[in-house]
Design an enzyme around this catalytic site. Sequence first.
Site: not given
Ligand code: 5GP
Ligand code: ZN
Length: 109
Positions: A3, A45, A95
Amino acid sequence: MNCIFCKIASKEIQSRIVYENERAMAFYDINPQSPIHILIIPKKHYENLFEVVDKEDSDAILDCIKRVVETLGIKHYRLVSNAGKGAGQEVFHLHLHFLAGKVFSAKTV
Ligand code: 5GP
Ligand code: ZN
């Protein structure tokens, strides 16, 4: 578990941290969707808000929100949490998207 946010929480993967406490952290999203785009995660998690969160973890998340607002002098912000694929969730570690730095429309989507 493979993850990415667990790895960010344990600092195995680097991130631009805005604030952290013992149980949660706030760091800049790698692909910002507003001028200020910060992700707030519990270090433990949980897949998403459908899962039961220990009160200490939810308190830690709320503390992160408050401290981000104070640290960055935020006047208004929007919080979004995508729970489930159909809601656009791509990373399955709980998140909150903390979005700020612009005027948002009254419509949420
Ligand atoms: P979701 O679509 O799951 O709500 O949002 C996931 C978020 O995580 C996205 O806005 C994406 O840009 C961010 N994200 C994905 N991988 C990484 C990473 O390795 N580092 C950071 N800082 N953000 C990430
Ligand atoms: Zn996790």
